[in-house]
Each structure stands twice: as structure tokens, then as C-alpha cells.
Design a protein around this motif. Structure first.
Motif, PDB file in Angstrom:
ATOM      1  N   ASP A   1       0.857  -1.184   0.000  1.00  0.00           N
ATOM      2  CA  ASP A   1       0.000   0.000   0.000  1.00  0.00           C
ATOM      3  C   ASP A   1       0.898   1.241   0.000  1.00  0.00           C
ATOM      4  OD1 ASP A   1      -1.704   2.139   0.598  1.00  0.00           O
ATOM      5  OD2 ASP A   1      -3.013   0.887   1.830  1.00  0.00           O
ATOM      6  N   ASN A   2       0.757   2.066  -1.023  1.00  0.00           N
ATOM      7  CA  ASN A   2       1.623   3.248  -1.103  1.00  0.00           C
ATOM      8  C   ASN A   2       1.232   4.340  -0.116  1.00  0.00           C
ATOM      9  OD1 ASN A   2      -0.693   4.170  -2.341  1.00  0.00           O
ATOM     10  ND2 ASN A   2       0.180   4.227  -4.402  1.00  0.00           N
ATOM     11  N   ASP A   3       0.228   4.105   0.707  1.00  0.00           N
ATOM     12  CA  ASP A   3      -0.152   5.083   1.734  1.00  0.00           C
ATOM     13  C   ASP A   3       0.220   4.633   3.145  1.00  0.00           C
ATOM     14  OD1 ASP A   3      -1.271   7.075   0.087  1.00  0.00           O
ATOM     15  OD2 ASP A   3      -3.121   5.933  -0.109  1.00  0.00           O
ATOM     16  N   TRP A   4       0.967   3.545   3.263  1.00  0.00           N
ATOM     17  CA  TRP A   4       1.360   3.094   4.591  1.00  0.00           C
ATOM     18  C   TRP A   4       2.192   4.129   5.329  1.00  0.00           C
ATOM     19  CZ3 TRP A   4       3.404  -2.450   3.152  1.00  0.00           C
ATOM     20  CH2 TRP A   4       2.318  -3.331   3.091  1.00  0.00           C
TER      21      TRP A   4
ATOM     22  N   PHE B   1       6.119   4.286  -3.886  1.00  0.00           N
ATOM     23  CA  PHE B   1       7.020   4.873  -2.893  1.00  0.00           C
ATOM     24  C   PHE B   1       6.931   6.402  -2.893  1.00  0.00           C
ATOM     25  CE2 PHE B   1       8.844   1.204  -5.176  1.00  0.00           C
ATOM     26  CZ  PHE B   1       8.627   0.244  -4.201  1.00  0.00           C
ATOM     27  N   LYS B   2       5.790   6.900  -3.243  1.00  0.00           N
ATOM     28  CA  LYS B   2       5.623   8.344  -3.440  1.00  0.00           C
ATOM     29  C   LYS B   2       5.788   9.152  -2.157  1.00  0.00           C
ATOM     30  CE  LYS B   2       0.573   8.304  -2.813  1.00  0.00           C
ATOM     31  NZ  LYS B   2      -0.735   8.604  -3.431  1.00  0.00           N
ATOM     32  N   ASN B   3       5.532   8.538  -1.006  1.00  0.00           N
ATOM     33  CA  ASN B   3       5.561   9.286   0.252  1.00  0.00           C
ATOM     34  C   ASN B   3       6.950   9.411   0.856  1.00  0.00           C
ATOM     35  OD1 ASN B   3       2.778   9.883   0.402  1.00  0.00           O
ATOM     36  ND2 ASN B   3       2.356   7.810   1.124  1.00  0.00           N
TER      37      ASN B   3
ATOM     38  N   ALA C   1       5.637   2.408 -11.089  1.00  0.00           N
ATOM     39  CA  ALA C   1       5.896   2.013  -9.704  1.00  0.00           C
ATOM     40  C   ALA C   1       6.930   2.899  -9.032  1.00  0.00           C
ATOM     41  CB  ALA C   1       6.342   0.558  -9.654  1.00  0.00           C
ATOM     42  N   PHE C   2       7.962   3.324  -9.792  1.00  0.00           N
ATOM     43  CA  PHE C   2       9.056   4.085  -9.202  1.00  0.00           C
ATOM     44  C   PHE C   2       8.903   5.591  -9.387  1.00  0.00           C
ATOM     45  CE2 PHE C   2      10.714  -0.152  -9.866  1.00  0.00           C
ATOM     46  CZ  PHE C   2      11.438  -0.387  -8.712  1.00  0.00           C
ATOM     47  N   ASP C   3       7.779   6.020  -9.905  1.00  0.00           N
ATOM     48  CA  ASP C   3       7.553   7.457 -10.055  1.00  0.00           C
ATOM     49  C   ASP C   3       7.614   8.139  -8.688  1.00  0.00           C
ATOM     50  OD1 ASP C   3       7.206   6.951 -12.693  1.00  0.00           O
ATOM     51  OD2 ASP C   3       5.202   7.829 -12.868  1.00  0.00           O
ATOM     52  N   GLN C   4       8.269   9.245  -8.623  1.00  0.00           N
ATOM     53  CA  GLN C   4       8.448  10.090  -7.439  1.00  0.00           C
ATOM     54  C   GLN C   4       9.507   9.558  -6.468  1.00  0.00           C
ATOM     55  OE1 GLN C   4       5.039  12.169  -5.756  1.00  0.00           O
ATOM     56  NE2 GLN C   4       3.689  11.184  -7.271  1.00  0.00           N
ATOM     57  N   LEU C   5      10.026   8.350  -6.713  1.00  0.00           N
ATOM     58  CA  LEU C   5      11.163   7.883  -5.936  1.00  0.00           C
ATOM     59  C   LEU C   5      12.427   8.449  -6.577  1.00  0.00           C
ATOM     60  CD1 LEU C   5      12.248   6.097  -3.631  1.00  0.00           C
ATOM     61  CD2 LEU C   5      12.335   4.200  -5.257  1.00  0.00           C
ATOM     62  N   GLU C   6      13.201   9.188  -5.804  1.00  0.00           N
ATOM     63  CA  GLU C   6      14.350   9.906  -6.357  1.00  0.00           C
ATOM     64  C   GLU C   6      15.668   9.175  -6.150  1.00  0.00           C
ATOM     65  OE1 GLU C   6      14.206  13.690  -4.483  1.00  0.00           O
ATOM     66  OE2 GLU C   6      12.247  14.225  -5.321  1.00  0.00           O
ATOM     67  N   ILE C   7      15.910   8.726  -4.925  1.00  0.00           N
ATOM     68  CA  ILE C   7      17.187   8.080  -4.637  1.00  0.00           C
ATOM     69  C   ILE C   7      17.002   7.058  -3.523  1.00  0.00           C
ATOM     70  CG2 ILE C   7      17.875   9.903  -3.011  1.00  0.00           C
ATOM     71  CD1 ILE C   7      20.788   9.404  -3.932  1.00  0.00           C
ATOM     72  N   ILE C   8      17.665   5.916  -3.674  1.00  0.00           N
ATOM     73  CA  ILE C   8      17.599   4.865  -2.672  1.00  0.00           C
ATOM     74  C   ILE C   8      18.941   4.144  -2.665  1.00  0.00           C
ATOM     75  CG2 ILE C   8      16.529   3.293  -4.346  1.00  0.00           C
ATOM     76  CD1 ILE C   8      15.122   1.944  -1.985  1.00  0.00           C
TER      77      ILE C   8
ATOM     78  N   LEU D   1      11.597   1.735 -16.365  1.00  0.00           N
ATOM     79  CA  LEU D   1      11.216   1.708 -14.946  1.00  0.00           C
ATOM     80  C   LEU D   1      12.070   2.637 -14.082  1.00  0.00           C
ATOM     81  CD1 LEU D   1      10.443  -2.000 -13.929  1.00  0.00           C
ATOM     82  CD2 LEU D   1       8.922  -0.021 -13.730  1.00  0.00           C
ATOM     83  N   LEU D   2      13.355   2.683 -14.337  1.00  0.00           N
ATOM     84  CA  LEU D   2      14.286   3.398 -13.446  1.00  0.00           C
ATOM     85  C   LEU D   2      14.777   4.709 -14.029  1.00  0.00           C
ATOM     86  CD1 LEU D   2      16.413   0.345 -12.246  1.00  0.00           C
ATOM     87  CD2 LEU D   2      14.366   1.324 -11.198  1.00  0.00           C
ATOM     88  N   ASP D   3      14.009   5.288 -14.943  1.00  0.00           N
ATOM     89  CA  ASP D   3      14.457   6.510 -15.610  1.00  0.00           C
ATOM     90  C   ASP D   3      14.769   7.636 -14.642  1.00  0.00           C
ATOM     91  OD1 ASP D   3      14.388   5.407 -18.073  1.00  0.00           O
ATOM     92  OD2 ASP D   3      12.555   6.399 -18.764  1.00  0.00           O
ATOM     93  N   ASN D   4      14.009   7.720 -13.547  1.00  0.00           N
ATOM     94  CA  ASN D   4      14.118   8.909 -12.690  1.00  0.00           C
ATOM     95  C   ASN D   4      14.610   8.616 -11.277  1.00  0.00           C
ATOM     96  OD1 ASN D   4      12.990  10.724 -14.700  1.00  0.00           O
ATOM     97  ND2 ASN D   4      11.031   9.681 -14.308  1.00  0.00           N
ATOM     98  N   VAL D   5      15.175   7.433 -11.055  1.00  0.00           N
ATOM     99  CA  VAL D   5      15.610   7.087  -9.707  1.00  0.00           C
ATOM    100  C   VAL D   5      17.075   6.653  -9.717  1.00  0.00           C
ATOM    101  CG1 VAL D   5      14.670   4.745  -9.975  1.00  0.00           C
ATOM    102  CG2 VAL D   5      15.154   5.641  -7.693  1.00  0.00           C
ATOM    103  N   ILE D   6      17.816   7.123  -8.718  1.00  0.00           N
ATOM    104  CA  ILE D   6      19.203   6.722  -8.525  1.00  0.00           C
ATOM    105  C   ILE D   6      19.230   5.607  -7.489  1.00  0.00           C
ATOM    106  CG2 ILE D   6      21.463   7.461  -7.692  1.00  0.00           C
ATOM    107  CD1 ILE D   6      20.739  10.293  -8.645  1.00  0.00           C
TER     108      ILE D   6
END
Length: 444
Positions: free
Chosen positions: A302-305, A330-332, A353-360, A377-382
């Protein structure tokens, strides 16, 4: 060389007395000293007589079934006393007295069944070990006007803890693990000033705020009890709680209002039966460093957890039954330390799925059932470390250097790669000097 070592002053006592209340008979007393040679003493009348008036650490071996009144009395030089594994069955009230330097008292691995009232009255020690006995009863007043940093009663047979056991007592750490406690009286522990409490391996069924009313407590272990449910407000009387262990209980649901707005940094919920987590159940946990929900029965993510968690958070939901990663999962928390989804049933990953996830730092998807990987999928995440080992990937279409351009290390081993794709992956790893990227990471 000899002068730099701790010599042992061994005193063996062969006492022939008619007094049935003589505590020490046919025992060996070892004094840890560095300024005297080994010496044997034939007999003695009291423990005080064989302990010189200097700070001493004392170990007694042999058979000491009962400590009678004044057995350890008026020994101002006694610093540490070890009476472990001496067959001790009873401690009479008043056995200890006028031992102002006593720092450590070890009474573990004996046959004690109860601690009577006034047994430890007026003692001020740092450490007392009563573990691995058969204690089933602590009488009211067992610890009176007592002060210690650490007391362990681990591995006994306590079934309940009544009020009044601790009267005018100050403790730092209390270990009641591996007993059979099913009830603790309200306020029984509230005035002790505890910072850490271990209740591992008991039979408690709930977190009662009247029992867990400890304003200074920072760490609480309730692993492997029988806790079936959590309620909003259960932690309201634990304002400083930083570390909470609830592993191995019988939880099936995590509702909202239990953990929100707490100071918890480490929350362990693994090895329960959790199948449902309320939306926003972990919101506003700004101090969170580790959330462990491994080995439960969750079927969806759940992306609102969570929202408002620290960028240093490690979220582990491995070995559940999650089958897909939804849109904006993982927007939150756009920046987070680690997410572990290893050992689930994940087959599908949403294109967004990975939209708004920036770095992990670490993203673990190993041991799932992923059979397709979208090139965007990973265009915008490091990602520093991505683990895709042991899935069902046969091929990843496109230029791997472009697809994983923002990934520093990647684990792709043990997938059923098509022959041509396996060759492409090998070339890709060699090109980036990743002959075995994940193995290299593991070695580091």
C-alpha cells in the motif's frame, strides 16, 4: 611477568560445626588479587574473616544450599560476589547487609524458587544476576530500598508480577525474558525509572498502557509473547520509546493510531501473521530508521502506509506474499535508505511504480517471480545497489547500459536467461567491470 597477572588467593574451608545454620561448609573461596601469593586457609568462622580489608572480587564454589541471615554481612571491602551454580535453594531475609562497595552479585544457575520479602533490602549494586533458577514467586517487598543499574531474572518460572515487589526501587535495565509471565500488575514497574525492559519469551497477550507506563523507557522487547492485537493509544505512556520489538507474536493486523507520531526509530513486527495494515498506519514517524515487517502474510503493498519518514529509513517487508508493486508505490518517501522486498511473490511491477522515488541506497527484489523488466522503470531514480537475483527473467530488452545507467551495483545472477540475453548481460557486466557485481558488493 607474574606481577602483571592477576593471582588467585584460594581459600579452602573444611568447617566442622554443629550449627545447622552455618552457611559455608566445605567450600572454596577464590579472591581475585594481584598483590598476594596463593594461600590456603584451613578454617574460618565468617566470610568477613577471609576477605582482607581491601576491595575484592570473590567467587565461591562448592555447595551452598542456604544463605542465612548475616551470611554476607559487614564486608565493607566486598566488590563482586559470584555464587553461581552452588546449589542455592533459599536466601533468608537479611543475608546481605553493610556491603557498601558491592557492585556485582551473581546468583545464577542455582535452585532458587522464590525471593522472599526483604531479601535485597537496602542493597545498592550495579548488577545482579538471578537468571537460570526456578523462581516462580517474587514476594512483595523482595526488593525494598534497592538500587541497581541492571537486574536479570531471565530464564525462570515467573507467571505473574504483582505490585509491591519493587518498593522504593531505582533500576536502569530489567530483564524478565524467558519466563511464563501472563500478567503484570498495573503500575508494578512504573516508578522504577527503567530505560530498558526485556520481556522476551513470555505469555503476555496485550500492551496495557497501565502496565507499560514508563516515562523514561527507551527500549522494550516483547518478542515471542502471545500478543494478538494492537490498539490505538497502546503506547501513549511510553513517550521516550525508541526501540520496540514485537517479533514472533500473533498479530494479524496493524491499525492506525498505534505508532503514528511516536519517537520510534526501530520497530520490529516480523514473524507475526500480519495480513492487513491500515492506511497511514506508519505516518509521521519522523525518527524511523528501521521498519521490519518480514515473514508475515501481506499480499499487497500500500503506497499510503508511510509518509513523513526519515530519508535514513530501512523498510523491510521481505518474505511475505506480495504479488505486485503498484503505481507510485514509494511516493511518500522520495529519498529513503533501503527497501527490502526479497522473497515475496512479486511478478508484476507497474510502469509507474518508481515514479516520485528519487534516490535509494539499497533496493532488494531478489527471490521473487519477476519475469519482465520495463526498460523505462528506473528513468528517474538513482539506486546504489539493486538486487534482481533469483527471479524469472529470461531477457531484458534494450541497451542495459542505458536501462541501468543510474544503478551503481546490480545483482542479476541466477535468473533463467535466454542464451543470447545471458551473453548480453555478461558483456554488460564486463564492460562496466561488473564481472560479479553483487558478489563484489557482498564481499565489501
Amino acid at each position: 611477568m607474574r606481577s602483571s597477572l592477576v593471582n588467585l588467593l584460594v581459600c579452602t574451608f573444611l568447617v566442622k560445626v554443629s550449627n545447622s545454620e552455618n552457611t559455608f561448609e566445605n567450600v572454596t573461596v577464590v579472591l581475585a588479587r594481584n598483590d598476594v601469593p596463593e594461600t590456603t586457609v584451613a578454617t574460618f568462622d565468617s566470610l568477613k574473616e577471609v576477605i582482607p580489608d581491601v576491595k575484592d572480587e570473590v567467587r565461591i564454589t562448592g555447595n551452598v544450599p542456604i544463605l542465612y541471615e548475616n551470611s554476607i554481612f559487614d564486608v565493607p571491602s566486598l566488590f563482586s560476589l559470584d555464587l553461581s551454580n552452588v546449589g542455592l535453594e533459599e536466601i533468608k531475609p537479611g543475608a546481605f547487609g553493610n556491603v557498601p562497595l558491592l557492585n556485582k552479585l551473581v546468583l545464577n544457575s542455582n535452585n532458587l524458587t522464590e525471593i522472599q520479602s526483604d531479601t535485597f533490602t537496602d542493597l545498592n549494586v550495579r548488577y545482579i544476576d538471578l537468571s537460570s533458577n526456578s523462581i516462580f514467586l517474587l514476594q512483595p517487598g523482595a526488593f525494598t530500598n534497592f538500587k541497581a543499574y541492571y537486574v536479570t531474572l531471565e530464564n525462570n518460572k515467573l507467571t505473574e508480577l504483582s505490585s509491591g515487589v519493587f518498593e522504593n526501587v531505582t533500576l536502569g535495565i530489567l530483564n524478565l525474558g524467558s519466563n511464563s509471565l501472563y500478567t503484570i500488575a498495573p503500575k508494578a514497574l512504573s516508578t522504577l525509572g527503567l530505560t530498558r525492559l526485556n520481556l522476551f519469551g513470555n505469555n503476555l497477550e496485550e500492551i496495557d498502557p497501565d502496565v507499560f507506563d514508563m516515562q523514561e523507557l527507551t527500549s522494550l522487547s516483547l518478542n515471542y509473547n502471545s500478543i494478538k492485537s494492537l490498539r490505538s493509544g497502546d503506547l501513549r505512556n511510553l513517550p521516550q520509546l525508541d526501540d520496540l520489538w514485537l517479533s514472533g507474536n500473533e498479530l494479524e493486523e496493524i491499525p492506525e493510531g498505534v505508532f503514528n507520531n511516536t519517537k520510534l526509530a526501530y520497530l520490529h513486527l516480523d514473524r507475526n501473521h500480519i495480513a492487513e495494515i491500515g492506511s497511514q498506519a506508519f505516518d509521521n514517524m519522523s525518527a524511523l530508521i528501521l521498519l521490519n515487517i518480514d515473514s508475515n502474510n501481506l499480499t499487497q503493498w500500500d503506497n499510503d502506509w508511510l509518509s513523513g519518514v526519515s530519508r535514513n529509513a530501512f523498510i523491510s517487508v521481505g518474505h511475505n506474499l506480495i504479488s505486485e508493486i503498484p503505481d507510485e508505490a514509494f511516493k511518500n518517501y522520495p529519498q529513503v535508505a533501503s527497501i527490502n522486498l526479497q522473497g515475496n511473490k512479486i511478478r508484476n511491477i507497474s510502469d509507474n511504480a518508481f515514479d516520485q522515488l528519487e534516490i535509494i541506497n539499497h533496493f532488494n527484489l531478489a527471490y521473487n517471480e519477476i519475469d519482465n523488466w520495463d526498460s523505462n522503470l528506473l528513468d528517474n531514480v538513482i539506486i546504489l545497489h539493486l538486487d534482481l537475483r533469483k527471479n524469472k527473467l529470461k531477457c531484458i530488452e534494450g541497451d542495459l547500459s542505458e536501462i541501468f545507467r543510474k544503478v551503481q551495483l546490480i545483482g542479476l545472477e541466477n535468473n533463467p536467461w535466454d542464451e543470447e540475453c545471458a551473453k548480453k548481460i555478461g558483456e554488460f557486466q564486463n564492460k562496466r567491470n561488473w564481472i560479479s557485481s553483487w558478489d563484489r558488493y557482498q564481499l565489501d
